[in-house]
Design an enzyme around this catalytic site. Structure first.
Site, PDB file in Angstrom:
ATOM      1  N   ARG A 265       0.863  -1.186   0.000  1.00 24.22           N
ATOM      2  CA  ARG A 265       0.000   0.000   0.000  1.00 24.22           C
ATOM      3  C   ARG A 265       0.900   1.237   0.000  1.00 24.22           C
ATOM      4  NH1 ARG A 265      -2.069   0.655   5.469  1.00 24.22           N
ATOM      5  NH2 ARG A 265      -0.617   2.398   5.580  1.00 24.22           N
ATOM      6  N   HIS A 269      -3.229   4.571   5.057  1.00 24.08           N
ATOM      7  CA  HIS A 269      -4.402   3.704   5.142  1.00 24.08           C
ATOM      8  C   HIS A 269      -5.627   4.407   4.561  1.00 24.08           C
ATOM      9  CE1 HIS A 269      -7.223   0.781   6.721  1.00 24.08           C
ATOM     10  NE2 HIS A 269      -7.872   1.744   7.363  1.00 24.08           N
ATOM     11  N   TYR A 278       4.555   5.003  11.279  1.00 27.08           N
ATOM     12  CA  TYR A 278       4.836   3.592  11.536  1.00 27.08           C
ATOM     13  C   TYR A 278       5.646   2.899  10.434  1.00 27.08           C
ATOM     14  CZ  TYR A 278       0.460   3.339   8.826  1.00 27.08           C
ATOM     15  OH  TYR A 278      -0.523   3.504   7.879  1.00 27.08           O
TER      16      TYR A 278
END
Length: 368
Positions: A265, A269, A278
């Protein structure tokens, strides 16, 4: 008649030790695996065109979110090989059960982009007719659609149809109980369903290593008697080849199939997430080098299947598509508050009638 031993049965379920690959990251031939057939050239060129359009759609949807035209948008940039191959492996009479991150797949299936974005715009319904499109509503709760997909597959078989169901799910979804119940249910019924796991390495902010200790998510199918495979999810040629084989396996009565695609990805998100909290920029840069669209374009150019004019034409068509979407999404939708009470029960209950009357008295004085 020879009888397969338990060891042979297990071997028949196991995925390849390494992900199946046809095309290397630089677009060169990686050597076609003997057990899978390469897709037709025309299918690869069509896949490229849809990938170009899909990526431009994804960028436009992201921009519409920033402009306040969408409530949220989960980008699938970097996962286009999975999105497009999943659709191209299906027939018109097959069903697709997507997640909230699979808008590009729905657009690639030929659905109206405004209808596809209705749910993400804040509409009360999915925006399209699932029965007419054979596409279930985009599912936000993780993995709940997988059980529905098995039920649909069994229903198709009982009705005597030769349709196959494909359920998209992310790596995070494989950690949910619904996913395992669906695999078990599918294995017992030998349902004509394909579970397509897009392993993009993160469940929101949770990395794969903190989700599972399995050597690959594909191995999760073996314990349920489900034939499994893993594939390089950024290699469109490989994904299309493996998914085509999986769909035909299910259609011919071979039972369910699980395919794990190793992808990434590229964006956060959703627009509400900050992925820099992160994951490191270096990690993202490594995956940028494995971009599925650039890989396929380089591969097709190298084989003489794609000209400069073809590339320009695909990009121009994608820009026109995005412009039309932008114009249509600029118009404010006409909302009818009284639709809140429609399609709740076949026959409105007294409580529902009372609530509707209360809203009418507040919005339309003198009416009930």
């Amino acid at each position: 008649m020879s009888v397969r031993t338990p060891h042979q049965e297990v071997e028949g379920l196991l995925p390849s030790a390494v992900p199946v690959r046809f095309v290397a990251e630089d677009g060169t031939d990686a050597g076609a695996p003997a057990e899978y057939a390469a897709p037709e050239d025309a299918a690869l060129v069509e896949a490229y065109r849809r990938m170009v359009l899909g990526r431009r759609f994804d960028r436009q949807a992201t921009a519409l979110t920033r402009q306040g035209r969408l409530a949220v948008y989960p980008s699938s940039r970097g996962q286009e090989a999975c999105q497009i191959a999943g659709v191209l492996a299906l027939r018109e009479n097959d069903w697709l059960f997507p997640t909230y991150r699979d808008s590009v797949a729905l657009v690639a299936r030929g659905m109206d982009p405004v209808e596809v974005l209705t749910l993400l715009r804040g509409g009360w319904h999915c925006g399209y007719d699932p029965a007419a499109t054979r596409v279930a509503p985009q599912c936000t709760p993780l993995a709940t659609q997988t059980i529905h997909a098995v039920g649909m597959a069994e229903a198709l078989r009982r009705k005597g149809e030769d349709g196959v169901v494909m359920a998209f799910v992310g790596d995070g979804g494989t950690s949910e109980g619904d996913f395992h119940e669906a695999l078990n249910y599918a294995g017992v019924l030998r349902a004509p369903v394909v579970f397509f796991v897009q392993n993009n390495k993160y469940a929101i902010s949770v990395p794969l290593a903190k989700q599972t200790a399995a050597p690959a998510l594909a191995y999760k199918g073996v314990g349920y008697g489900v034939r499994s495979e893993q594939v390089d999810g950024n290699d469109l040629v490989a994904v299309l080849s493996v998914l085509t084989a999986a769909v035909e396996h299910a259609r011919s009565g071979g039972g369910p199939y699980l395919v794990e695609a190793h992808t990434y990805r590229m964006d956060s998100h959703t627009n509400a997430d900050d992925a820099s909290r992160y994951r490191e920029d270096e990690e993202v840069a490594r995956w940028e080098a494995a971009d599925p669209l650039a890989r396929l374009e380089t591969h097709l150019r190298g084989r003489g299947l794609l000209s400069e004019e073809d590339v320009a034409s695909a990009r121009e068509a994608a820009e026109e598509y995005a412009a039309r979407l932008r114009d249509r999404m600029a118009a404010d939708p006409e909302a009818d508050p009284f639709e809140l009470f429609d399609h709740v029960f076949a026959e409105p209950t007294p409580q529902l009638r009372e609530q509707r009357a209360l809203l009418a008295s507040e919005m339309l004085p003198g009416e009930d």
